[in-house]
Scaffold this active site. Sequence first.
Site, PDB file in Angstrom:
ATOM      1  N   ARG A  74      -4.310  -9.912   4.297  1.00 61.54           N
ATOM      2  CA  ARG A  74      -4.784 -11.519   4.818  1.00 61.54           C
ATOM      3  C   ARG A  74      -3.695 -12.124   4.939  1.00 61.54           C
ATOM      4  NH1 ARG A  74      -8.501 -10.030   0.783  1.00 61.54           N
ATOM      5  NH2 ARG A  74     -10.819 -10.766   1.487  1.00 61.54           N
ATOM      6  N   HIS A  78       0.820  -0.972  -0.043  1.00 58.73           N
ATOM      7  CA  HIS A  78      -0.108  -0.157  -0.168  1.00 58.73           C
ATOM      8  C   HIS A  78       1.087   1.195  -0.193  1.00 58.73           C
ATOM      9  CE1 HIS A  78      -2.939  -2.930   1.898  1.00 58.73           C
ATOM     10  NE2 HIS A  78      -3.585  -2.466   1.127  1.00 58.73           N
TER      11      HIS A  78
END
Length: 281
Positions: A190, A37
């Site tokens: 995740r 990110h």
Amino acid sequence: MYLFKTKNDLNAFLETYKKEGKKIGFVPTMGALHDGHLALVTKARIECDLVVASIFVNPTQFNDPKDFEKYPVTIDQDILKLESAWTDVLFLPSVSEMYPEGINAPHQVYDFGYLETVLEGAYRPGHFQGVGMIVHKLLDLVQPTRLYMGQKDFQQCMIIRKLLEITGMPTELVVVPTKREPNGLAMSSRNMRLSPEEKALSIALYNGLNEIKQNFNQQPISELTMLVSNNLQSIGFQVDYVSIVNSETFEVLDEKIDGKMVGLIAAKIGEIRLIDNMYLN
């Protein structure tokens, strides 16, 4: 870094930048941030005058309610990471702020065509409609010059490209290469839910894609994908697909073509479903 929780407050802040014609870079996320990110933020920081990030775990894109309930939430750490990457603005809305009419209210249906019928579209029915819905809402609000997304979600990037075409929005989609752990595992929110043993096994997705790439000119597609699928199953993965697609049309291929091709994998280890992809030529 400015933090806004309502659309009105964010819109009021951005109005001046929009009127002045400033380049706005937008990085939409669901939180549980990692270096992948932050690579999007860094790219936007270089190319734009203002960087806006959002954190919103979107309930309408989860076809499995348990996955939504267990999605990792690390807001405090996320804010620190965004500040360290020199993000200008964070939009942190509630579900009621983004869906004042309720998440089950009638909404626009997007014609994503073939893209929504294969691979992720086939295994996660309704997922891309939810993605389209929330990204459309966010783009309407931010009206960015450029939208930054990661290659790890390759099919999702294709969906957003189609969304921009459907809506006629002038935003440019910028796809940033996948950020990986030192062992090659694609960074993903995740991954936080993987046990140490599962995380060690999960590099098999990256290794499988590399095996396809290295033997791509020597073996037929069907043999390569079957070999990698069997290898993953042999170490405990439940495989959804190992496929090769045309990078422009996303057509799932049985035979090689002259254009660029991408290998994609989706497989589940324990309760965690992982995806990865790699350009093959």
